[in-house]
Design a protein around this motif. Sequence first.
Motif, PDB file in Angstrom:
ATOM      1  N   SER A 151       0.844  -1.192   0.000  1.00  0.00           N
ATOM      2  CA  SER A 151       0.000   0.000   0.000  1.00  0.00           C
ATOM      3  C   SER A 151       0.880   1.244   0.000  1.00  0.00           C
ATOM      4  O   SER A 151       2.029   1.208   0.425  1.00  0.00           O
ATOM      5  CB  SER A 151      -0.931   0.005   1.210  1.00  0.00           C
TER       6      SER A 151
ATOM      7  N   HIS B 254      -3.692   3.412   0.297  1.00  0.00           N
ATOM      8  CA  HIS B 254      -4.312   2.828  -0.895  1.00  0.00           C
ATOM      9  C   HIS B 254      -3.531   1.589  -1.329  1.00  0.00           C
ATOM     10  O   HIS B 254      -2.303   1.570  -1.246  1.00  0.00           O
ATOM     11  CB  HIS B 254      -4.322   3.839  -2.049  1.00  0.00           C
ATOM     12  N   ARG B 255      -4.261   0.590  -1.824  1.00  0.00           N
ATOM     13  CA  ARG B 255      -3.602  -0.639  -2.279  1.00  0.00           C
ATOM     14  C   ARG B 255      -2.779  -0.363  -3.541  1.00  0.00           C
ATOM     15  O   ARG B 255      -3.219   0.354  -4.425  1.00  0.00           O
ATOM     16  CB  ARG B 255      -4.632  -1.718  -2.575  1.00  0.00           C
TER      17      ARG B 255
ATOM     18  N   ASP C 156      -2.118  -2.197  -6.272  1.00  0.00           N
ATOM     19  CA  ASP C 156      -2.397  -3.306  -7.165  1.00  0.00           C
ATOM     20  C   ASP C 156      -2.388  -2.802  -8.609  1.00  0.00           C
ATOM     21  O   ASP C 156      -2.159  -1.629  -8.860  1.00  0.00           O
ATOM     22  CB  ASP C 156      -3.725  -3.981  -6.808  1.00  0.00           C
TER      23      ASP C 156
ATOM     24  N   ALA D   4      -4.742  -2.243 -10.730  1.00  0.00           N
ATOM     25  CA  ALA D   4      -5.782  -1.275 -11.077  1.00  0.00           C
ATOM     26  C   ALA D   4      -5.470   0.124 -10.531  1.00  0.00           C
ATOM     27  O   ALA D   4      -5.885   1.121 -11.117  1.00  0.00           O
ATOM     28  CB  ALA D   4      -7.129  -1.743 -10.539  1.00  0.00           C
ATOM     29  N   ASN D   5      -4.755   0.223  -9.443  1.00  0.00           N
ATOM     30  CA  ASN D   5      -4.519   1.514  -8.798  1.00  0.00           C
ATOM     31  C   ASN D   5      -3.066   1.986  -8.937  1.00  0.00           C
ATOM     32  O   ASN D   5      -2.645   2.910  -8.272  1.00  0.00           O
ATOM     33  CB  ASN D   5      -4.888   1.430  -7.307  1.00  0.00           C
ATOM     34  N   THR D   6      -2.292   1.350  -9.801  1.00  0.00           N
ATOM     35  CA  THR D   6      -0.879   1.702  -9.927  1.00  0.00           C
ATOM     36  C   THR D   6      -0.521   1.961 -11.382  1.00  0.00           C
ATOM     37  O   THR D   6      -1.008   1.288 -12.281  1.00  0.00           O
ATOM     38  CB  THR D   6      -0.001   0.545  -9.400  1.00  0.00           C
TER      39      THR D   6
ATOM     40  N   CYS E  90       0.731   5.718  -7.151  1.00  0.00           N
ATOM     41  CA  CYS E  90      -0.647   5.409  -6.781  1.00  0.00           C
ATOM     42  C   CYS E  90      -1.596   6.345  -7.538  1.00  0.00           C
ATOM     43  O   CYS E  90      -1.468   7.570  -7.448  1.00  0.00           O
ATOM     44  CB  CYS E  90      -0.791   5.574  -5.263  1.00  0.00           C
ATOM     45  N   ARG E  91      -2.558   5.798  -8.271  1.00  0.00           N
ATOM     46  CA  ARG E  91      -3.513   6.610  -9.029  1.00  0.00           C
ATOM     47  C   ARG E  91      -4.407   7.439  -8.088  1.00  0.00           C
ATOM     48  O   ARG E  91      -4.663   8.609  -8.344  1.00  0.00           O
ATOM     49  CB  ARG E  91      -4.397   5.729  -9.905  1.00  0.00           C
ATOM     50  N   ALA E  92      -4.870   6.842  -7.003  1.00  0.00           N
ATOM     51  CA  ALA E  92      -5.750   7.550  -6.065  1.00  0.00           C
ATOM     52  C   ALA E  92      -5.021   8.742  -5.451  1.00  0.00           C
ATOM     53  O   ALA E  92      -5.593   9.836  -5.316  1.00  0.00           O
ATOM     54  CB  ALA E  92      -6.227   6.596  -4.978  1.00  0.00           C
TER      55      ALA E  92
ATOM     56  N   ARG F  79      -4.793  11.541  -8.041  1.00  0.00           N
ATOM     57  CA  ARG F  79      -6.047  12.300  -8.174  1.00  0.00           C
ATOM     58  C   ARG F  79      -6.238  13.241  -6.983  1.00  0.00           C
ATOM     59  O   ARG F  79      -6.619  14.403  -7.143  1.00  0.00           O
ATOM     60  CB  ARG F  79      -7.239  11.341  -8.274  1.00  0.00           C
TER      61      ARG F  79
END
Length: 182
Positions: free
Chosen positions: A135, A140-141, A143, A145-147, A161-163, A166
Amino acid sequence: MTTLTPDAQADGGHPMQLATGAQGYGRELLRKDRRGAPLCFPWSRVSLVSPTGCWIWLGRRSSSGYGQIVTSGKRQGVHRYLYEALIGPIAPRLVIDHLCRTPLCVNPYHLEPVSDRVNILRGVGLSAANYKKASCKRGHRLDAANTYLYRARDGGYERHCRACGRQTAREIYWRKANAIIS
């Protein structure tokens, strides 16, 4: 645990031998290479008594902390020399990984030929620590989908991290919007 003791060479053998009853290594291993030829090696520079089973090199060290030996006028790592003599050749583009994490260990059974990437990621450095993270700093994870991978200045890649990206973009937007209003 294998304990080894100095031998008086009464039988004309090797300067180091296994203590009575120890298992795992034989006198032949310390006297002969993998093909059965006599192994000429300065065993007086190796401490074979270790609770971890490591064979600690007491001779010359490199600036990075690994044991060194000169053979045929060429300096090389003692761990590589013993691995090749007792186990077998090291394939091209492979490095030796110390499974025991002791750079001065020359026990060939504590060594494994691996790629440079595997060796780095098994280690304890910054690259290995970042690779093992599950994380980001905000929780945030990390993974698929989020990296995303970002090309760094040094030519390598960094995970981001995409989150967090943003969230940082929103914070910058509102900071600028509030600065214009005030």
